[in-house]
Design an enzyme around this catalytic site. Structure first.
Site, PDB file in Angstrom:
ATOM      1  CD  GLU A 146      23.896   7.805  84.534  1.00 24.78           C
ATOM      2  OE1 GLU A 146      23.389   8.581  83.712  1.00 24.78           O
ATOM      3  OE2 GLU A 146      24.612   8.186  85.471  1.00 24.78           O
TER       4      GLU A 146
ATOM      5  CG  ASP B 155      23.636   9.609  88.838  1.00 25.05           C
ATOM      6  OD1 ASP B 155      22.947   9.442  87.812  1.00 25.05           O
ATOM      7  OD2 ASP B 155      24.188  10.682  89.128  1.00 25.05           O
TER       8      ASP B 155
END
Length: 610
Positions: free
Chosen positions: A299, A257
């Site tokens: 991401e 992330d």
């Protein structure tokens, strides 16, 4: 040690040690601790997972074909618990899903979780969702059924409730060094000169003042999410250990992330710095040694040509896969404008990248839609950033006259006249409005619009990802407005509970749920059965003669697939520049093509040469 481990380690040791010492000169002891952890995590990996590693080492491109279909879901919203999800694997199999992305399930503190991205423990599941043993049981059941499992790994920060943060707040210098602490505003103010704000409305600024300590701490996202200091080798070692721990629970894909943010350097924007790539490369090397069946998914929300460095290169690969966020938001721009020129430009840009670059493609995900479009390109068509964003937000919230969409704004910034967008695929495509108005004609058109977009999703190279509920056209959940813990975050509009009573209608062709479920499933089967949809295919666009039409060709092993998608509510004649015998993959019939094709509103066609 084990000969298998020794073989993998020997071929990567020099690069791993060089990368580590380039970030942390003269930190040989810290390096030794990392290598000790690496060996320990390999030894503790189960026999079954080690066999999975061996099989995927023999087939390193297993994820690059045309046989993966993903779904992302929240455990509690989909089935209550991890064990509940295990009980729904038959439904996922029926849907064709063999790649399951479990949205954040690690322990967080209610009310300070940011949807699960403020992790309080990397070694504990949220108690209401289950235990680590339940996670292992789920991943084992998934593997037995041919399903790979993905999870989010939040590298940039921890919750302020994490043990490290609690020790730092208690005054322990060792753990304050895990974060960025400052006694006054001098250094924070220097950071603020260069570092953009992630959430300028809901969480302005990049630092939070801790009154009990009289110190400032770096918090790029929300005040309860403290940024980790990767300038400290102890942080890298601890997070590498956490990653390998989770891989040993049966996770196949680690979604890193907010990866561009993880290295901070004063005087920069703290985005995409070279040290980030060194860290990601090290994480890949660690996985290749201890758990080579595990993939890294980055991401990185940027234009494809800018995120390409996160794939690394042939000699030094980094992420195995990345999100194709720009094509996603460009697709929604095309829905609103009925103008495919930017989308065609986007497809050509992606097609110009090496075919080894594997993207995850999606229409909707758990997050908002941010309008990160190619505005220099749009200016050629008199679409300017500020006014165009205003139009898109007005259109998709139903404020624009004649709009079929129903969504809500997210993180609206009245100073800039900018905001992001929330809503389910079905509601943004007009199904909600048509059903509420009882307009059967509009509903049929909206379902066609939905199926056309899924056809477009499934024809892209890479891994298509469904958001749970999209396969039955689930609508917005406005109930979050009544929940004090959620009502300030409009992303919960599309994060509602999965409606199993609606899923029961999935085989009824007279219902919206049935038309979508069977329609998407049929398209997915076509994709799975035809190798021309694999990432090895050459992709290009062509102009079908109307800006509302998107023309795409795929070529592989002498075959050619011609596809056209109508993004308008009008009948269109497409110029195919294709003559001869073709098979209509959707209808299954064979025919002679004379060079044109008539497409109904929101229609599409897939024509395969023999």
């Amino acid at each position: 040690m084990n000969s298998e481990f020794d073989r993998r380690f020997a071929s990567r040791q020099e690069e791993l040690e060089t990368l580590f010492l380039s970030l942390y000169p003269e930190q040989r002891q810290a390096l030794d601790e990392l290598l000790k952890t690496l060996g320990s995590r390999y030894r503790s990996r189960s026999t079954t997972l080690k066999q999975r590693d061996r099989e995927r080492e023999q087939d390193p491109g297993w994820y690059k074909g045309n046989d993966l279909l993903g779904m992302c879901l929240y455990v509690d919203q989909f089935a209550g618990t991890l064990n509940g999800v295990r009980g729904k694997l038959d439904y996922l199999k029926e849907t064709g899903v063999n790649y399951l992305h479990l949205m954040p399930f690690l322990d967080t503190v209610d009310g300070r979780s940011d949807g699960g991205y403020a992790v309080a423990s990397f070694r504990k599941v949220k108690p209401e969702l289950g235990t680590m043993a339940d996670l292992e049981a789920l991943t084992a059941a998934c593997h037995e059924g041919g399903v790979s499992v993905c999870m989010d790994f939040v590298m940039n920060h921890t919750s302020e409730d994490h043990l490290w943060a609690r020790k730092a707040r208690a005054g322990e210098k060792e753990y304050q060094d895990y974060y960025f602490f400052y006694d006054d505003r001098t250094v924070p103010d220097e950071y603020e000169k260069h570092v953009p704000q992630v959430f300028p409305v809901t969480a302005p600024g990049n630092f939070t003042y801790l009154e009990e300590l009289g110190k400032y701490v770096l918090t790029s996202f929300y005040p309860y999410q403290w940024d980790l200091n990767y300038g400290n080798p102890a942080v890298l070692n601890a997070m590498a250990d956490n990653l390998l721990f989770l891989a040993n629970k049966g996770i196949d894909v680690i979604r890193i992330d907010a990866v561009p943010y993880i290295w901070k350097q004063l005087g920069t924007d703290c985005r995409n710095l070279p040290q980030v790539h060194s860290i990601v490369r090290m994480m890949r090397l660690l996985c290749e040694i201890a758990c080579p069946s595990v993939l890294l998914l980055g991401e990185v929300v940027m234009a494809p040509e800018k995120l390409a460095p996160y794939f690394g290169d042939v000699q030094r690969p980094e992420c195995h896969m990345l999100y194709n966020a720009t094509t996603m938001c460009t697709t929604w721009h095309t829905v609103a404008t009925r103008d495919t020129r930017l989308l065609r430009h986007q497809v050509d840009t992606v097609a110009g990248l090496p075919r080894d670059y594997i993207f995850l493609n999606y229409l909707r995900c758990h997050d908002d839609i941010g309008w990160g479009l190619d505005y220099p390109f749009l200016r050629w068509f008199s679409m300017y950033e500020v006014t165009h964003k205003a139009f898109l937000n007005a259109f998709f919230t139903g404020e624009f006259y004649g709009s079929f969409a129903r969504g809500e704004r997210y993180n609206d910034d009245p100073r800039l006249g900018d905001s992001r967008l929330c809503g389910t695929t079905a509601s943004l495509l007009g199904i909600e409005a048509a059903e509420r108005e009882g307009n059967t004609g509009a509903l049929s058109l909206a379902i066609d619009r939905d199926l056309m977009l899924h056809a477009w999703l499934l024809c892209q190279s890479g891994v298509p990802i469904l958001y749970a509920g999209d396969e039955i056209g689930q609508l917005n959940d406005y109930g979050y407005h009544d929940d004090p813990k959620k009502r300030e975050d409009s992303r919960y509009l599309h994060r509602g509970a999965f409606l199993w009573e609606e899923a029961e209608l999935r085989h009824d062709p007279e219902t919206r749920q049935g038309r979508l479920f069977e329609g998407i499933a049929a398209l997915e089967r076509i994709r799975r059965e035809n190798p021309i949809f694999s990432a090895d295919a050459e992709v290009s666009t062509f102009d079908p003669g109307d800006i509302s039409l998107l023309g795409v060709k795929r070529r592989l092993n002498g075959q050619e697939l011609t596809m056209v998608f109508n993004f308008s509510e009008h009948w269109k004649h497409a110029i195919l520049f294709t003559l001869g015998h073709r098979k209509n993959l959707v209808r299954g019939d064979e025919l002679e093509i004379s060079g044109t094709w008539e497409l109904p509103p929101y229609g599409f066609v897939w024509l395969l040469s023999e």
